[in-house]
Design an enzyme around this catalytic site. Structure first.
Site, PDB file in Angstrom:
ATOM      1  N   ILE A 128     -13.733   2.513   4.758  1.00  0.00           N
ATOM      2  CA  ILE A 128     -14.775   1.599   4.266  1.00  0.00           C
ATOM      3  C   ILE A 128     -14.958   0.408   5.210  1.00  0.00           C
ATOM      4  O   ILE A 128     -16.083   0.068   5.587  1.00  0.00           O
ATOM      5  CB  ILE A 128     -14.445   1.127   2.821  1.00  0.00           C
ATOM      6  CG1 ILE A 128     -14.496   2.331   1.873  1.00  0.00           C
ATOM      7  CG2 ILE A 128     -15.415   0.032   2.371  1.00  0.00           C
ATOM      8  CD1 ILE A 128     -13.972   2.065   0.475  1.00  0.00           C
ATOM      9  N   THR A 166     -14.101  -5.918  -2.690  1.00  0.00           N
ATOM     10  CA  THR A 166     -14.520  -4.667  -3.338  1.00  0.00           C
ATOM     11  C   THR A 166     -13.355  -3.673  -3.314  1.00  0.00           C
ATOM     12  O   THR A 166     -13.569  -2.479  -3.516  1.00  0.00           O
ATOM     13  CB  THR A 166     -15.747  -4.046  -2.625  1.00  0.00           C
ATOM     14  OG1 THR A 166     -15.424  -3.840  -1.251  1.00  0.00           O
ATOM     15  CG2 THR A 166     -16.984  -4.902  -2.739  1.00  0.00           C
ATOM     16  N   SER A 167     -12.121  -4.174  -3.040  1.00  0.00           N
ATOM     17  CA  SER A 167     -10.970  -3.261  -2.916  1.00  0.00           C
ATOM     18  C   SER A 167     -10.272  -3.046  -4.253  1.00  0.00           C
ATOM     19  O   SER A 167     -10.558  -2.094  -4.973  1.00  0.00           O
ATOM     20  CB  SER A 167      -9.967  -3.801  -1.906  1.00  0.00           C
ATOM     21  OG  SER A 167     -10.488  -3.719  -0.619  1.00  0.00           O
ATOM     22  N   ARG A 168      -9.357  -3.935  -4.552  1.00  0.00           N
ATOM     23  CA  ARG A 168      -8.646  -3.916  -5.825  1.00  0.00           C
ATOM     24  C   ARG A 168      -8.435  -5.368  -6.233  1.00  0.00           C
ATOM     25  O   ARG A 168      -8.157  -6.230  -5.390  1.00  0.00           O
ATOM     26  CB  ARG A 168      -7.279  -3.219  -5.700  1.00  0.00           C
ATOM     27  CG  ARG A 168      -7.361  -1.698  -5.648  1.00  0.00           C
ATOM     28  CD  ARG A 168      -7.821  -1.080  -6.979  1.00  0.00           C
ATOM     29  NE  ARG A 168      -7.925   0.361  -6.916  1.00  0.00           N
ATOM     30  CZ  ARG A 168      -9.034   1.036  -6.601  1.00  0.00           C
ATOM     31  NH1 ARG A 168     -10.145   0.394  -6.293  1.00  0.00           N
ATOM     32  NH2 ARG A 168      -9.047   2.345  -6.611  1.00  0.00           N
ATOM     33  N   ASP A 189     -16.083  -7.184  -6.971  1.00  0.00           N
ATOM     34  CA  ASP A 189     -16.450  -5.996  -7.750  1.00  0.00           C
ATOM     35  C   ASP A 189     -15.233  -5.508  -8.517  1.00  0.00           C
ATOM     36  O   ASP A 189     -15.319  -4.535  -9.264  1.00  0.00           O
ATOM     37  CB  ASP A 189     -16.954  -4.903  -6.789  1.00  0.00           C
ATOM     38  CG  ASP A 189     -17.433  -3.662  -7.521  1.00  0.00           C
ATOM     39  OD1 ASP A 189     -18.231  -3.822  -8.478  1.00  0.00           O
ATOM     40  OD2 ASP A 189     -17.026  -2.540  -7.163  1.00  0.00           O
ATOM     41  N   GLU A 229      -8.768  -6.120 -14.752  1.00  0.00           N
ATOM     42  CA  GLU A 229      -9.979  -5.407 -15.188  1.00  0.00           C
ATOM     43  C   GLU A 229      -9.701  -4.265 -16.172  1.00  0.00           C
ATOM     44  O   GLU A 229     -10.572  -3.903 -16.962  1.00  0.00           O
ATOM     45  CB  GLU A 229     -10.756  -4.859 -13.977  1.00  0.00           C
ATOM     46  CG  GLU A 229     -10.060  -3.735 -13.246  1.00  0.00           C
ATOM     47  CD  GLU A 229     -10.865  -3.222 -12.043  1.00  0.00           C
ATOM     48  OE1 GLU A 229     -11.337  -4.039 -11.236  1.00  0.00           O
ATOM     49  OE2 GLU A 229     -11.004  -1.991 -11.923  1.00  0.00           O
ATOM     50  N   HIS A 270     -16.814  -3.145 -11.025  1.00  0.00           N
ATOM     51  CA  HIS A 270     -16.253  -2.005 -10.289  1.00  0.00           C
ATOM     52  C   HIS A 270     -17.289  -0.875 -10.165  1.00  0.00           C
ATOM     53  O   HIS A 270     -17.054   0.254 -10.620  1.00  0.00           O
ATOM     54  CB  HIS A 270     -14.980  -1.497 -10.992  1.00  0.00           C
ATOM     55  CG  HIS A 270     -14.037  -0.805 -10.037  1.00  0.00           C
ATOM     56  ND1 HIS A 270     -12.673  -0.977 -10.087  1.00  0.00           N
ATOM     57  CD2 HIS A 270     -14.262   0.052  -9.015  1.00  0.00           C
ATOM     58  CE1 HIS A 270     -12.107  -0.244  -9.137  1.00  0.00           C
ATOM     59  NE2 HIS A 270     -13.056   0.387  -8.478  1.00  0.00           N
ATOM     60  N   GLN A 271     -18.412  -1.215  -9.553  1.00  0.00           N
ATOM     61  CA  GLN A 271     -19.482  -0.228  -9.431  1.00  0.00           C
ATOM     62  C   GLN A 271     -19.823   0.119  -7.990  1.00  0.00           C
ATOM     63  O   GLN A 271     -20.778   0.861  -7.746  1.00  0.00           O
ATOM     64  CB  GLN A 271     -20.745  -0.736 -10.157  1.00  0.00           C
ATOM     65  CG  GLN A 271     -21.411  -1.921  -9.454  1.00  0.00           C
ATOM     66  CD  GLN A 271     -22.781  -2.258 -10.033  1.00  0.00           C
ATOM     67  OE1 GLN A 271     -22.864  -3.055 -10.933  1.00  0.00           O
ATOM     68  NE2 GLN A 271     -23.823  -1.644  -9.494  1.00  0.00           N
ATOM     69  N   ALA A 272     -19.035  -0.420  -7.039  1.00  0.00           N
ATOM     70  CA  ALA A 272     -19.400  -0.203  -5.633  1.00  0.00           C
ATOM     71  C   ALA A 272     -19.460   1.286  -5.276  1.00  0.00           C
ATOM     72  O   ALA A 272     -20.232   1.696  -4.428  1.00  0.00           O
ATOM     73  CB  ALA A 272     -18.418  -0.930  -4.714  1.00  0.00           C
ATOM     74  N   PHE A 273     -18.655   2.100  -5.958  1.00  0.00           N
ATOM     75  CA  PHE A 273     -18.614   3.545  -5.631  1.00  0.00           C
ATOM     76  C   PHE A 273     -19.797   4.305  -6.220  1.00  0.00           C
ATOM     77  O   PHE A 273     -20.046   5.450  -5.861  1.00  0.00           O
ATOM     78  CB  PHE A 273     -17.318   4.163  -6.206  1.00  0.00           C
ATOM     79  CG  PHE A 273     -17.354   4.299  -7.712  1.00  0.00           C
ATOM     80  CD1 PHE A 273     -17.119   3.214  -8.527  1.00  0.00           C
ATOM     81  CD2 PHE A 273     -17.684   5.513  -8.303  1.00  0.00           C
ATOM     82  CE1 PHE A 273     -17.184   3.329  -9.911  1.00  0.00           C
ATOM     83  CE2 PHE A 273     -17.752   5.641  -9.684  1.00  0.00           C
ATOM     84  CZ  PHE A 273     -17.496   4.534 -10.488  1.00  0.00           C
TER      85      PHE A 273
HETATM   86  P1  NAD Z   1      -8.389   3.502   3.860  1.00  0.00           P
HETATM   87  O1  NAD Z   1      -7.030   3.973   3.471  1.00  0.00           O
HETATM   88  O2  NAD Z   1      -9.262   4.414   4.663  1.00  0.00           O
HETATM   89  O3  NAD Z   1      -8.260   2.127   4.677  1.00  0.00           O
HETATM   90  C1  NAD Z   1      -7.413   1.087   4.301  1.00  0.00           C
HETATM   91  C2  NAD Z   1      -7.081   0.318   5.575  1.00  0.00           C
HETATM   92  O4  NAD Z   1      -6.353  -0.850   5.193  1.00  0.00           O
HETATM   93  C3  NAD Z   1      -6.184   1.100   6.558  1.00  0.00           C
HETATM   94  O5  NAD Z   1      -6.785   1.132   7.833  1.00  0.00           O
HETATM   95  C4  NAD Z   1      -4.885   0.295   6.583  1.00  0.00           C
HETATM   96  O6  NAD Z   1      -4.243   0.317   7.863  1.00  0.00           O
HETATM   97  C5  NAD Z   1      -5.399  -1.087   6.220  1.00  0.00           C
HETATM   98  N1  NAD Z   1      -4.363  -2.002   5.744  1.00  0.00           N
HETATM   99  C6  NAD Z   1      -3.263  -1.732   5.009  1.00  0.00           C
HETATM  100  N2  NAD Z   1      -2.581  -2.875   4.797  1.00  0.00           N
HETATM  101  C7  NAD Z   1      -3.275  -3.875   5.388  1.00  0.00           C
HETATM  102  C8  NAD Z   1      -3.092  -5.282   5.514  1.00  0.00           C
HETATM  103  N3  NAD Z   1      -2.027  -5.893   4.975  1.00  0.00           N
HETATM  104  N4  NAD Z   1      -4.016  -5.998   6.188  1.00  0.00           N
HETATM  105  C9  NAD Z   1      -5.073  -5.402   6.751  1.00  0.00           C
HETATM  106  N5  NAD Z   1      -5.307  -4.070   6.674  1.00  0.00           N
HETATM  107  C10 NAD Z   1      -4.418  -3.328   5.997  1.00  0.00           C
HETATM  108  O7  NAD Z   1      -9.087   3.078   2.495  1.00  0.00           O
HETATM  109  P2  NAD Z   1     -10.663   2.914   2.243  1.00  0.00           P
HETATM  110  O8  NAD Z   1     -11.237   4.231   1.861  1.00  0.00           O
HETATM  111  O9  NAD Z   1     -11.268   2.142   3.345  1.00  0.00           O
HETATM  112  O10 NAD Z   1     -10.651   2.048   0.909  1.00  0.00           O
HETATM  113  C11 NAD Z   1     -10.128   0.727   0.881  1.00  0.00           C
HETATM  114  C12 NAD Z   1      -9.926   0.323  -0.569  1.00  0.00           C
HETATM  115  O11 NAD Z   1     -11.196   0.199  -1.219  1.00  0.00           O
HETATM  116  C13 NAD Z   1      -9.227   1.426  -1.413  1.00  0.00           C
HETATM  117  O12 NAD Z   1      -7.844   1.343  -1.316  1.00  0.00           O
HETATM  118  C14 NAD Z   1      -9.689   1.155  -2.793  1.00  0.00           C
HETATM  119  O13 NAD Z   1      -8.738   0.323  -3.417  1.00  0.00           O
HETATM  120  C15 NAD Z   1     -10.994   0.385  -2.605  1.00  0.00           C
HETATM  121  N6  NAD Z   1     -12.162   1.100  -3.149  1.00  0.00           N
HETATM  122  C16 NAD Z   1     -12.939   0.444  -4.036  1.00  0.00           C
HETATM  123  C17 NAD Z   1     -14.068   1.065  -4.564  1.00  0.00           C
HETATM  124  C18 NAD Z   1     -14.968   0.363  -5.537  1.00  0.00           C
HETATM  125  O14 NAD Z   1     -15.764   1.026  -6.212  1.00  0.00           O
HETATM  126  N7  NAD Z   1     -14.939  -0.941  -5.626  1.00  0.00           N
HETATM  127  C19 NAD Z   1     -14.367   2.373  -4.193  1.00  0.00           C
HETATM  128  C20 NAD Z   1     -13.535   3.010  -3.267  1.00  0.00           C
HETATM  129  C21 NAD Z   1     -12.433   2.365  -2.737  1.00  0.00           C
END
Ligand code: NAD
Length: 326
Positions: free
Chosen positions: A153, A229-231, A255, A260, A292-295
């Site tokens: 992402i 938008t992560s967690r 998001d 949540e 939590h709707q980004a996906f």
């Molecule tokens: P991914 O595993 O492809 O990438 C995560 C990246 O974070 C990796 O490159 C890793 O090296 C890096 N990382 C780990 N620890 C770190 C730190 N301390 N500092 C900086 N970088 C670090 O995951 P992704 O597919 O890119 O997704 C990222 C996150 O987005 C998911 O874990 C999920 O929690 C979240 N997500 C949210 C939604 C949503 O609807 N809001 C949808 C999908 C994913």
């Protein structure tokens, strides 16, 4: 395979039934936890989502009922106690990547919404208030944007932001060489110090829990804009509220929210909101919250459904699957 889908909503049901498969899918809107786990009695597989509480107690009941596979419709699986699942002989599957574009484009939407006050402007117009006072925005071109985490992402966020001509910084312990043309990789401390806008795309791990906390906030520029938008638990919400109150944080768009579970993915419009922290967040004019709707795009839902059903098929045939959590 006979499969019970928990926390089912129409969008998931539509996507899962649109993909041709031989699985016998049953859907319940109920959230999975230790109280509702007995519903899965006799189901070899269950499908869950991030709002489900798949802790040891829940897994124990699932295992006793004959469940052998828990497939989550999400990338992250921090809502599942994977070591406990392993001990109980339950395999966990996730959807490692479905559409980084879905989350990336939504992230850009949040950044632009904050930069140009679009939600406030729409609200004013609905009230026949065409006053522009207070809606002064800024241009991304003039800003330094820091992307923390450049996995699937984060990389897409960099690529999408590149078109705005802003200065792009990136931080990731495992940098992606192909991004070097578009963003400059710097240390965590430099990205915090230099960025006007910081957007986070990291998984929730012990090392990333409360990555934004009083001490990392102190390193950031005054007026910094934060996007998550992560967690939810990547941000220490108490620290963020203090930063918003004293003006150190100039804007926030999230998001995801630390607490949540039990709040998002359901209609609480007639309920009394019990979470005072969440209620406080909603009082700030420079805060945007989505549930939590980004996906949630048609393409992403289709990919999520295809991958999940494929994992069920593989697991049924081989007792393992490509996207089973190792
Ligand atoms: P991914 O595993 O492809 O990438 C995560 C990246 O974070 C990796 O490159 C890793 O090296 C890096 N990382 C780990 N620890 C770190 C730190 N301390 N500092 C900086 N970088 C670090 O995951 P992704 O597919 O890119 O997704 C990222 C996150 O987005 C998911 O874990 C999920 O929690 C979240 N997500 C949210 C939604 C949503 O609807 N809001 C949808 C999908 C994913």
């Amino acid at each position: 395979m006979r499969t019970l889908v928990f926390s089912s909503r129409n969008y998931f049901k539509k996507a899962l039934t649109a993909v041709r498969s031989s699985h016998d899918l049953h859907f319940v809107e109920t959230r999975l936890d230790s109280l509702t786990a007995p519903l899965a009695y006799g189901y070899p597989a269950v499908v869950v989502f991030v709002s489900d509480r798949v802790d040891r107690a829940t897994l124990d009941i699932l295992a006793r009922g004959g469940t052998r596979l828990v497939a989550t419709l999400s990338t992250g699986y921090n809502h599942i106690d994977v070591p406990a699942a392993r001990e109980l002989g339950i395999t966990v599957a996730s959807v490692p990547s479905y559409s980084p574009h879905a989350v990336s484009e939504f992230t850009l939407g949040l950044i632009l919404s904050l930069a140009r006050h679009i939600p406030r402007a729409c609200q004013r117009v609905r009230d026949n208030n065409f006053e522009l006072e207070g809606l002064e925005g800024f241009e991304l071109k003039q800003k330094t944007i820091g992307v923390v985490g450049t996995g699937a992402i984060g990389q897409q966020v960099v690529r999408n932001l590149h078109g705005f001509g802003c200065r792009l910084l990136a931080y990731d312990p495992s940098p992606e060489p192909s991004l070097g043309q578009l963003a400059r990789y710097v240390s965590q401390s430099e990205i915090l110090r230099e960025s006007d806008i910081l957007t986070f795309h990291v998984p929730l791990l012990p090392a990333t829990r409360h990555l934004v906390n009083p001490s990392t906030l102190a390193e950031m520029k005054k007026g910094v804009i934060l996007i998550n938008t992560s967690r939810g638990a990547i941000f220490d919400t108490h620290a963020v509220i203090s930063g918003l109150k004293n003006g150190h944080i100039g804007g926030l768009a999230i998001d995801v929210y630390e607490e949540e579970a039990g709040l998002f993915f359901a209609d609480h419009s007639s309920d009394i909101l019990e979470d005072d922290i969440f209620a406080r967040l909603l009082t700030f004019p420079n805060v945007l919250v989505t549930g939590h709707q980004a996906f949630l795009t048609d393409h992403a839902l289709n990919k999520i459904a295809e991958t999940t059903l494929h994992s069920l098929t593989e697991f049924e045939a081989q007792g393992n699957c490509r996207f089973c959590v190792k």
